[in-house]
Enzyme design. Sequence first.
Site, PDB file in Angstrom:
ATOM      1  N   THR A  18      34.217  39.507  44.650  1.00  0.00           N
ATOM      2  CA  THR A  18      34.766  40.021  45.766  1.00  0.00           C
ATOM      3  C   THR A  18      34.072  40.945  46.574  1.00  0.00           C
ATOM      4  OG1 THR A  18      37.020  39.237  44.905  1.00  0.00           O
ATOM      5  CG2 THR A  18      37.064  41.113  46.590  1.00  0.00           C
ATOM      6  N   SER A  61      33.099  34.618  39.588  1.00  0.00           N
ATOM      7  CA  SER A  61      32.768  34.835  38.112  1.00  0.00           C
ATOM      8  C   SER A  61      33.595  33.801  37.309  1.00  0.00           C
ATOM      9  CB  SER A  61      33.144  36.331  37.886  1.00  0.00           C
ATOM     10  OG  SER A  61      34.329  36.513  37.988  1.00  0.00           O
ATOM     11  N   ASP A  93      37.177  38.878  38.006  1.00  0.00           N
ATOM     12  CA  ASP A  93      38.057  38.124  37.227  1.00  0.00           C
ATOM     13  C   ASP A  93      37.461  37.855  35.619  1.00  0.00           C
ATOM     14  OD1 ASP A  93      39.697  37.607  39.253  1.00  0.00           O
ATOM     15  OD2 ASP A  93      38.533  35.711  40.017  1.00  0.00           O
TER      16      ASP A  93
HETATM   17  N1  ASP Z   1      36.525  35.565  42.913  1.00  0.00           N
HETATM   18  C1  ASP Z   1      36.226  36.806  42.438  1.00  0.00           C
HETATM   19  C2  ASP Z   1      35.135  36.935  41.173  1.00  0.00           C
HETATM   20  O1  ASP Z   1      34.087  36.394  41.343  1.00  0.00           O
HETATM   21  C3  ASP Z   1      37.025  37.875  42.319  1.00  0.00           C
HETATM   22  C4  ASP Z   1      36.826  39.259  42.201  1.00  0.00           C
HETATM   23  O2  ASP Z   1      35.888  39.675  42.300  1.00  0.00           O
HETATM   24  O3  ASP Z   1      37.758  40.128  42.213  1.00  0.00           O
HETATM   25  O4  ASP Z   1      35.694  37.063  40.021  1.00  0.00           O
END
Ligand code: ASP
Length: 328
Positions: A18, A61, A93
Amino acid sequence: MTQNPPRPRIALLTTGGTIAMTAQGGRGGQLALDGAALSASVPGIETLAEIEVRPVLAKPSASFTLSDLGRIAAAAQEAAEMFDGVVITHGTDTLEETAFALALLTRAEAPIVMTSAMRRPDQLGADGPANLAAAIRVAASAKARGLGLLVVSDDEIHVGALVRKTHSFRPHAFSSAPFGPIGWVAEGRVRIALKPAFDLPHLAYPGGEPVVPIVEAGPGLEPKVVEALAPACDGLVVALPGAGHVAAAAVAPLAALAAERPVVFASRTGAGETLQNSYGFGGGEIELLAKGLIGAGPLDARKARVLLQLLLAEGAGVERVRAAFAGI
Ligand code: ASP
């Protein structure tokens, strides 16, 4: 004429998350910021350190594989031997799995610090720039040397081997409960209040993707679920109620699998450890150990899975896995 002291040299390893995402039309957050853009989001970053950006991965992730974790670990180890400190930007995540894997796969005096963001750069109250600035300060600090893998979030400094994501959307999303952060960053000052006293095994990752599902049991675990998973997995982690207790009916299929492949049971409580010698009822930890299952000790199921995957990737058999968990 007075000369400015040399700035610390920090490697910035980017992997996605994110912290590097912006909303794209109606499609929600997508990866958009490279390392240069991430650096540019921290005003005055050039006064904190000399930054060298090293892109490693660019994905959410939840899509990371064990090979990806191995790749991040290799890049972090290499950078830690060349720079004063290393910062890794990562999705929140599955940050806890990567942090634990790096705690097992890297050994360095130079700080290796993971950081992330819960709010995208284009959202109100974006936390990425402050987290990145704090992580750079920790990575550049002599106080953080030799402490093992660290995670910096919301001005707190956590031990990578203990931290977990414990909130799905708030900026204060990481916790090392039942312990706590070992330090913090205030007005740019790095404070370390505690030092970790435990040792973890130092593992190598030669490649491979051992299949290790986690099954969480509640009251009841249907034997057919274990039987269905057995042919598909190289090892299994079961997250069990209490100190490691499963429905008596599930013991037979778990024991059958444990005769062939490592089956690790963890406590699903989030604190304490699996017991060894307290409960003698059917499905209690005494029976599970007697049937060849392996207790995860203080590791939760997610960390136990990472350790088991890395041990299997190294070619470990059941007895080596048992010894490794016993040594935690
Ligand atoms: N989708 C994101 C990740 O790559 C979520 C985050 O970074 O908070 O984990």
